[in-house]
Structure formats: structure tokens, C-alpha cells
Design an enzyme around this catalytic site. Structure first.
Site, PDB file in Angstrom:
ATOM      1  N   LYS A   1       0.849  -1.181   0.000  1.00 10.60           N
ATOM      2  CA  LYS A   1       0.000   0.000   0.000  1.00 10.60           C
ATOM      3  C   LYS A   1       0.897   1.248   0.000  1.00 10.60           C
ATOM      4  O   LYS A   1       1.894   1.301   0.713  1.00 10.60           O
ATOM      5  CB  LYS A   1      -0.891  -0.005   1.255  1.00 10.60           C
ATOM      6  CG  LYS A   1      -2.122   0.859   1.143  1.00 10.60           C
ATOM      7  CD  LYS A   1      -3.157   0.465   2.206  1.00 10.60           C
ATOM      8  CE  LYS A   1      -4.451   1.241   2.026  1.00 10.60           C
ATOM      9  NZ  LYS A   1      -5.492   0.822   2.986  1.00 10.60           N
TER      10      LYS A   1
ATOM     11  N   GLU B   1     -19.079  -4.834  11.173  1.00  9.49           N
ATOM     12  CA  GLU B   1     -20.005  -4.018  11.969  1.00  9.49           C
ATOM     13  C   GLU B   1     -21.062  -4.869  12.665  1.00  9.49           C
ATOM     14  O   GLU B   1     -21.430  -4.599  13.807  1.00  9.49           O
ATOM     15  CB  GLU B   1     -20.683  -2.975  11.069  1.00  9.49           C
ATOM     16  CG  GLU B   1     -19.776  -1.846  10.635  1.00  9.49           C
ATOM     17  CD  GLU B   1     -18.886  -2.219   9.451  1.00  9.49           C
ATOM     18  OE1 GLU B   1     -19.043  -3.316   8.897  1.00  9.49           O
ATOM     19  OE2 GLU B   1     -18.022  -1.393   9.114  1.00  9.49           O
TER      20      GLU B   1
ATOM     21  N   ARG C   1     -24.885  -1.186   8.463  1.00  8.43           N
ATOM     22  CA  ARG C   1     -24.499  -2.589   8.243  1.00  8.43           C
ATOM     23  C   ARG C   1     -24.872  -3.448   9.462  1.00  8.43           C
ATOM     24  O   ARG C   1     -25.009  -4.654   9.358  1.00  8.43           O
ATOM     25  CB  ARG C   1     -23.000  -2.655   7.956  1.00  8.43           C
ATOM     26  CG  ARG C   1     -22.388  -3.959   7.566  1.00  8.43           C
ATOM     27  CD  ARG C   1     -22.869  -4.594   6.275  1.00  8.43           C
ATOM     28  NE  ARG C   1     -22.610  -3.945   5.015  1.00  8.43           N
ATOM     29  CZ  ARG C   1     -21.496  -4.080   4.302  1.00  8.43           C
ATOM     30  NH1 ARG C   1     -20.464  -4.749   4.803  1.00  8.43           N
ATOM     31  NH2 ARG C   1     -21.352  -3.518   3.111  1.00  8.43           N
TER      32      ARG C   1
HETATM   33  C1  LIG Z   1     -18.879  -1.569   5.655  1.00  9.75           C
HETATM   34  C2  LIG Z   1     -17.646  -0.698   5.663  1.00  9.75           C
HETATM   35  N1  LIG Z   1     -16.963  -0.565   6.816  1.00  9.75           N
HETATM   36  C3  LIG Z   1     -15.874   0.229   6.864  1.00  9.75           C
HETATM   37  C4  LIG Z   1     -15.456   0.904   5.756  1.00  9.75           C
HETATM   38  C5  LIG Z   1     -14.279   1.860   5.849  1.00  9.75           C
HETATM   39  N2  LIG Z   1     -13.160   1.380   4.997  1.00  9.75           N
HETATM   40  C6  LIG Z   1     -12.966   1.821   3.780  1.00  9.75           C
HETATM   41  S1  LIG Z   1     -11.636   1.121   3.053  1.00  9.75           S
HETATM   42  C7  LIG Z   1     -11.309   0.221   4.451  1.00  9.75           C
HETATM   43  C8  LIG Z   1     -10.143  -0.691   4.509  1.00  9.75           C
HETATM   44  C9  LIG Z   1     -10.211  -1.646   3.370  1.00  9.75           C
HETATM   45  O1  LIG Z   1      -9.070  -2.488   3.433  1.00  9.75           O
HETATM   46  P1  LIG Z   1      -8.746  -3.384   2.172  1.00  9.75           P
HETATM   47  O2  LIG Z   1      -9.993  -4.031   1.727  1.00  9.75           O
HETATM   48  O3  LIG Z   1      -7.631  -4.239   2.566  1.00  9.75           O
HETATM   49  O4  LIG Z   1      -8.335  -2.350   1.045  1.00  9.75           O
HETATM   50  P2  LIG Z   1      -6.967  -1.528   0.908  1.00  9.75           P
HETATM   51  O5  LIG Z   1      -7.317  -0.116   1.313  1.00  9.75           O
HETATM   52  O6  LIG Z   1      -5.965  -2.150   1.796  1.00  9.75           O
HETATM   53  O7  LIG Z   1      -6.613  -1.617  -0.531  1.00  9.75           O
HETATM   54  C10 LIG Z   1     -12.250   0.464   5.428  1.00  9.75           C
HETATM   55  C11 LIG Z   1     -12.252  -0.136   6.787  1.00  9.75           C
HETATM   56  C12 LIG Z   1     -16.203   0.740   4.570  1.00  9.75           C
HETATM   57  N3  LIG Z   1     -15.891   1.408   3.432  1.00  9.75           N
HETATM   58  N4  LIG Z   1     -17.286  -0.064   4.556  1.00  9.75           N
HETATM   59 MG   LIG Z   2      -5.654  -4.106   2.434  1.00  6.56          MG
END
Ligand SMILES: Cc1ncc(C[n+]2csc(CCOP(=O)(O)OP(=O)(O)O)c2C)c(N)n1
Ligand SMILES: [Mg+2]
Ligand SMILES: CC(=O)[C@@H](O)[C@H](O)COP(=O)(O)O
Length: 629
Positions: free
Chosen positions: A280, A366, A394
Site C-alpha cells: 500500500k 459491523e 451494516r
Molecule cells: C462496511 C464498511 N466498513 C468500513 C469501511 C471503511 N473502509 C474503507 S476502506 C477500508 C479498509 C479496506 O481495506 P482493504 O480491503 O484491505 O483495502 P486496501 O485499502 O488495503 O486496498 C475500510 C475499513 C467501509 N468502506 N465499509
Molecule cells: Mg488491504
């Protein structure tokens, strides 16, 4: 390469690895500069440059369907599909959306914003394809964080059992927003780091490649040997056990490795998960070295230093809430904090560091977070669940079925309540009043400033039954916390400004525009009362009866959906008590509010002091006409 000439990703098929590498460098350079101006999810996007280029090279979008989970990492996809010209308006009013958007491009076949939906949607699309006897690839791209979402696991369960053809791209960068958590994350880590398996796997592949004219029989035997090897050297391949072929780990920044993996996934008859390892923030040191999640997504920054632009005069609402609860938790071991993967956004890292045994980051989960909080409360603990309004959606059944119905002492800090701005439709915190107001037991509040917030936190941590306190994205006002205020009693509203001609009832940030409007109305000789409806539920019925009996017109103002909102609740109360007050409800009426500057969005919706003034004048004309007849 001139990125501005890209209209369609088809050209990628003719590029060799050197050309792809040069293109990746150009894209990274563009993204770092562009997001420095606009802000955005730069870290997540820098990690998927080679991956996105490879996907568009080896698949044929939009015939093949890309479903980006969360969708915050789709900037390269947008560049490759002819939208680079719009990046100066990224996440701005009427500008380019920060997530895939159906109306923006035929290549955007699935919108997101909330995580963990891509696999379920992919299953739906794949089944439609099979029923219609179509022939295209369905390719969900899901991160290791999103994979901790319950929906993702529900989908894997179905996909594996149904053996539905699809290529699942698992983008594993070990990060959610903060470092990722959970057993799934640990299992992926074992696969990532199991060099013994990776070496044996590569040696086996090299050996096979060298065998002259290997007969299919021998190759099948060798493949089975390699697969059984996995069982020997790598913890049980979770995915293969589910009936989903596992390919990986793949170097997500190596075009050859990506090409091999993607092409072999296309040949396989059944579901495949390609476990891609990425970094990342790759290519920009401040983002690459980010250990806490600052560079997941942020506002404009200085490229040279990585310093975020725009000094803050006071702390955020999130920081105020978390720090205040932390002080209580230091003196009461029963108080524990729960966050569904948002320790950074909810400013809980201080709490986590100081009271690690009273802190739980449960991942993007959630539903689990809400019911775990209920379980904690059922055992005498005092859980503080910090959760964005939009993400609480959620866990609604858990809030209803587990928390409210059992009347458990859960204190919910509903963060990002109201319009959030840049994240747009999928993130506006404008539905929680509507879905909470219908629950019989829960108390729902919103403070007008941090002084009142402090009183509400004290009330909440000493309350019986569930309490939810909503607060906005942004900073506190910075008022003097030593000012004296009367004690807070449950269901009590506060008259901020007396008035006899009309009542303006609001709560939280919109009280500011209510006060502005009352000042303007005073100029016009209209004496407007302003009421702080800080308890959205239960309402101050005594005050409502006074207002009802006086028969003065009433304007309600809320940065929230009208249906099920405070205005609707008051209208229902007046109807039940047969009060005939003329009313005007100001709020969000049956639309999804897109991304943009919050003030511009509020003005468009009509949540403004001018619309309050206009409403007051027309209501008073009606009242005058009514009294004349
Ligand atoms: C239901 C929900 N909960 C929390 C979030 C907040 N959120 C957005 S991106 C993220 C992390 C995602 O991690 P990953 O899937 O590994 O993607 P990366 O950013 O590492 O590419 C979170 C917790 C969200 N978008 N939707
Ligand atoms: Mg990730
Ligand atoms: C994509 C996503 O859901 C999160 O990154 C979200 O954008 C965070 O919002 P805040 O910036 O308000 O913390």
C-alpha cells in the site's frame, strides 16, 4: 506516455513489460501530484497500479466485469478508461466520484463505497451470465481488509459450494485502513511468508517447465503433488477447502507473475482466488512507510514532505469523543471501546495504546461489533461502540434485535453523522435518525457543542439501556469547557432563544443556521424561538405540548432524511395530540446526496438560514390568513 490520450484500456494488450513498467511510473507520478491537490485515497491506489494494468491487459473490460470492493482503489481503472481529465475535480461538488460510478463509464459495472459487497455482487453477475449462457469473466477485486467483512465470507461459502466460474483477485497489502486484524489476516500472513512453500512451489514449477514434452498424466500427477504439498507446508488452504482454487502468493508489482496467475485463472473451470501481494502506498515514501493508516485516504498534502495541508484550530469531534471516554475508562475497567476497523478515523489509537486490554478492533465487521458490544453489556461491561453513521447501517438488525430489544447498556458514538462531503452518497450519515427513531428503548442525542457533548457522555455512561450520541465529521468549536450549563436530564430540550411568533426546532450543527435565521427574522420584526432538540429520542413532550397549545407555526431543521426524522416525529406528535400548528420540515427529502463541499450540498438541499427565513415568512402569512378567516 501521455496519459491524457488514454480513452480505452485496449492498447495495453500490445505493451511489453518494459512499456508497462514505464506506464506504471507515469501513473504513479500523476496520482501523487493529483491527489496532492485534491486529496483522496492515494495509499490504496498506489498499491494497485501494476495490478490494475494487468487486469485490463489480460481481461476485456467492460465485457469482462471488474467489481472493485469498496472502490476507493479504482483511480487507475478510471485513468485507463478515459477519465484522467476529470481528476482535478476528484471527490468535489459535481466532480469525479472517488468510487466507481455507473453513470461515469461503461467500465464501471458495480458501485461501492461500503466494503465486502463485491463477492456477493459477483456471484449474482456470474449466475446471470450462466443462466443466460453468456461467456465473460466476472472479476471481483477485494482487499484483505474487506475480506474480514461477514458478507464476503457468506459469498465465499456460496461461491465455493456452487463452484461458480469467477476470478477473485485478493489484493493483500496487510492493511485495512490501519494494519489489518483477525484470523483471516493471520492465515494470509502465513501463506505470504511461508518461503519454504513458495520456494518448493517455484522449484516444482521450474522442474516441470524443464521436463521435455511432459505428458498430461505426469503433469496431472505433478500438479496433484504440488497441491498436496500445499497441504503439507502451508496451513490448510482455507479457500481450497471451500472449493475455490487458490493461486498465489503472487507478486502484485511483477507483471510476469501477474500475467501467469491471471492467465491460468482464466483457464480454470470453477472459482479461483488469486492471492496478490501488494504494498500500500508503493512509490511514495510517506505513504509506503505509513504504519498507522494516515495515507489510506486524506486531504491535500505537500508532496515533498507529506505534510497534510490545512492546520486545524481545534481537535476533531472523533478525537474529543474518544479522549473523553478514555478518561472515564481509565477509572472504570467496565468501559471498553469497540471499533469495526476504524481506529484511525474514530481517533481511538490513543485509547488503544493506553488501555489495550479495554480496546477491540474487530475488523470490517459491523454486525459482529454491534452484537459483541451487546454481549459485553449483557455481562455487566460498559461498551462504547464508535461507529460511523453510514457503517452502522451494516449492523442495524444487531442494533434492533440484540441491543435495543434486550435493552442493553451499550453506548454508541455515531461518528460522521450528517453530510460527510467528499465520500458522497455511500457515506453520508443521514439515515441513522430514521432507522433509530423507530426503536422502542434507545435514547438518541446530538450535542450542539463539546460542552453539551461532555454532559451527554456522562449521561450515557451512567444510563440504563442503550444510548446513541451522534456527532459530525469535522472539528469541535473550541468553546470554553468551564462554562456553566444546567444539568442534562433525559428528554429535555433547551430554548436557545425565546420567541413568540414562530418556533424553529433543530439540533447539532444546524442550530447555527437556526440562530442566524432568527436574527434575520428579528430584523423583519418576527420574534422566532430557537429550540435545541438535543434529545432526538425521547422528545421533550412537555415543551411540544406548550408549542402545540400556543398554535404558533413550527419549522424543523435537520441535516438528515425527512422521513423518520425529527420533523416527522414532531408532526406525528402534533397529530396524535390534535395540535394544528402549521409546520415546515427542512431536511433531505428522498434523495441520495452526492459528493462535494458540504456547504454547497446543504445549500442545494435548502438547509440554510435563508430557507428558514423564507419558510417562516410564508408560514406566518398562512397563519395570518387562517386567523383572519
Ligand atoms: C462496511 C464498511 N466498513 C468500513 C469501511 C471503511 N473502509 C474503507 S476502506 C477500508 C479498509 C479496506 O481495506 P482493504 O480491503 O484491505 O483495502 P486496501 O485499502 O488495503 O486496498 C475500510 C475499513 C467501509 N468502506 N465499509
Ligand atoms: Mg488491504
Ligand atoms: C473508503 C472508506 O470508506 C474510508 O476510507 C472513508 O473514506 C473514511 O472516511 P473519513 O475520511 O471520514 O474517515
Amino acid at each position: 506516455m501521455n496519459l491524457y490520450k488514454i480513452n480505452d484500456p485496449g492498447f495495453l494488450k500490445d505493451l511489453n513489460n518494459d512499456e508497462l513498467t514505464a506506464l506504471a511510473a507515469d501513473i504513479r507520478e500523476f496520482l501523487i501530484k493529483s491527489c496532492a491537490e485534491t486529496g483522496g485515497h492515494i495509499g490504496a491506489n498506489l498499491g494497485v497500479v501494476e495490478l490494475t494494468l494487468s487486469l485490463h491487459k489480460h481481461f476485456n473490460s467492460p465485457i469482462d466485469k471488474f467489481l472493485f470492493d469498496v472502490g476507493h482503489q479504482a483511480y487507475i481503472h478510471k485513468i485507463l478508461t478515459g477519465r484522467i481529465h476529470q481528476f482535478d475535480s476528484l471527490r468535489q461538488y459535481k466532480g469525479l466520484c472517488g468510487f466507481p460510478k455507473l453513470r461515469e463509464s461503461e467500465h464501471d459495472v458495480w458501485e461501492a463505497g461500503h466494503s465486502s459487497t463485491s463477492l456477493s455482487a459477483a456471484m449474482g453477475m456470474a449466475k446471470a451470465r450462466d443462466i443466460n449462457k453468456d461467456n465473460y469473466h466476472v472479476v471481483p477485486i477485494i482487499g484483505d481488509g474487506a475480506l474480514t467483512g461477514g458478507m464476503a465470507l457468506e459469498a465465499l461459502n456460496h461461491i465455493g459450494s456452487d463452484r461458480t466460474n469467477m476470478t477473485i483477485i485478493l489484493n493483500d497489502n496487510e492493511m485495512s485502513i490501519a494494519p489489518n486484524v483477525g484470523a483471516m489476516h493471520n492465515m494470509l500472513g502465513r501463506i505470504r511468508t511461508n518461503t519454504q512453500y513458495n520456494k518448493v512451489k517455484h522449484d516444482a514449477e521450474d522442474f516441470l517447465q524443464r521436463l521435455p514434452q511432459v505428458g498430461t498424466k505426469l503433469r496431472d500427477v505433478a500438479d496433484k503433488l504440488k497441491d498436496s504439498l500445499k497441504y503439507l507446508v502451508v496451513d490448510g488452504i482455507f479457500f481450497e477447502e471451500l472449493g475455490i482454487k487458490y493461486i498465489g502468493p503472487v507478486d502484485g508489482h511483477d507483471f510476469d507473475d501477474l500475467a501467469r496467475a491471471i492467465e491460468s485463472s482464466k483457464d480454470y473451470n470453477g472459482p479461483v482466488i488469486v492471492h496478490v501481494i501488494t504494498k500500500k502506498g508503493k512509490g511514495y515514501h510517506p505513504a509506503e512507510d505509513d504504519k498507522i493508516g494516515k495515507w489510506h485516504g486524506l486531504g491535500p498534502y505537500k508532496i515533498e514532505t507529506g505534510e497534510v495541508i490545512g492546520t486545524k484550530s481545534s481537535i476533531s469531534w472523533s478525537e474529543f469523543m474518544s479522549n473523553t471516554v478514555l478518561e472515564y475508562a481509565k477509572n472504570d475497567k467496565r468501559i471498553v471501546a469497540v471499533t469495526p476497523a476504524m481506529p484511525v478515523g474514530s481517533k481511538l489509537t490513543k485509547f488503544q495504546n493506553e488501555l489495550p486490554e479495554q480496546f477491540f478492533d474487530v475488523g470490517i465487521a459491523e454486525q459482529h461489533a454491534v452484537t459483541m458490544a451487546a454481549g459485553l453489556a449483557a455481562s455487566g461491561m460498559k461498551p462504547y461502540l464508535a461507529i460511523y453513521s453510514t457503517f452502522l447501517q451494516r449492523g442495524y438488525d444487531q442494533l434492533l434485535h440484540d441491543v435495543d430489544r434486550q435493552n442493553l447498556n451499550v453506548f454508541i458514538g455515531i461518528d460522521r453523522s450528517g453530510l460527510v462531503g467528499a465520500d458522497g452518497e455511500t457515506h453520508q450519515g443521514v439515515f441513522d435518525i430514521s432507522f433509530i427513531s423507530t426503536l422502542p428503548n434507545i435514547t438518541l442525542m446530538m450535542p450542539r457543542d463539546e460542552k453539551e457533548a461532555g454532559q451527554m457522555i456522562d449521561f450515557s455512561l451512567n444510563a440504563e439501556g442503550p444510548v446513541a450520541m451522534r456527532y459530525p465529521r469535522g472539528n469541535i468549536s473550541g468553546i470554553d469547557m468551564n462554562i456553566e450549563r444546567p444539568a442534562l436530564t433525559k428528554g429535555s430540550w433547551e430554548v436557545l432563544k425565546e420567541g413568540t411568533d414562530i418556533a424553529i426546532i433543530s439540533f447539532g450543527p444546524t442550530l447555527d443556521i437556526a440562530m442566524e435565521a432568527s436574527a434575520e427574522l428579528k430584523q423583519a420584526g418576527i420574534d422566532a424561538r430557537v429550540v435545541n432538540a438535543r434529545f432526538i429520542k425521547p422528545m421533550d413532550e412537555n415543551m411540544l405540548k406548550d408549542i402545540g397549545s400556543s398554535d404558533i407555526p413550527v419549522i424543523t431543521v435537520e441535516e438528515s432524511m425527512l422521513n423518520g426524522g425529527l420533523g416527522s416525529m414532531i408532526a406525528g406528535f402534533f397529530a396524535d395530540w390534535r395540535f394544528k400548528n402549521n409546520m415546515k420540515r427542512i431536511g433531505i427529502d428522498g434523495i441520495y446526496v452526492e459528493h462535494g463541499d458540504v456547504n454547497k450540498l446543504l445549500s442545494d438541499i435548502g438547509i440554510s438560514s435563508s430557507s428558514i427565513v423564507e419558510s417562516a415568512q410564508s408560514l406566518l402569512e398562512i397563519s395570518d390568513e387562517k386567523s383572519e378567516n
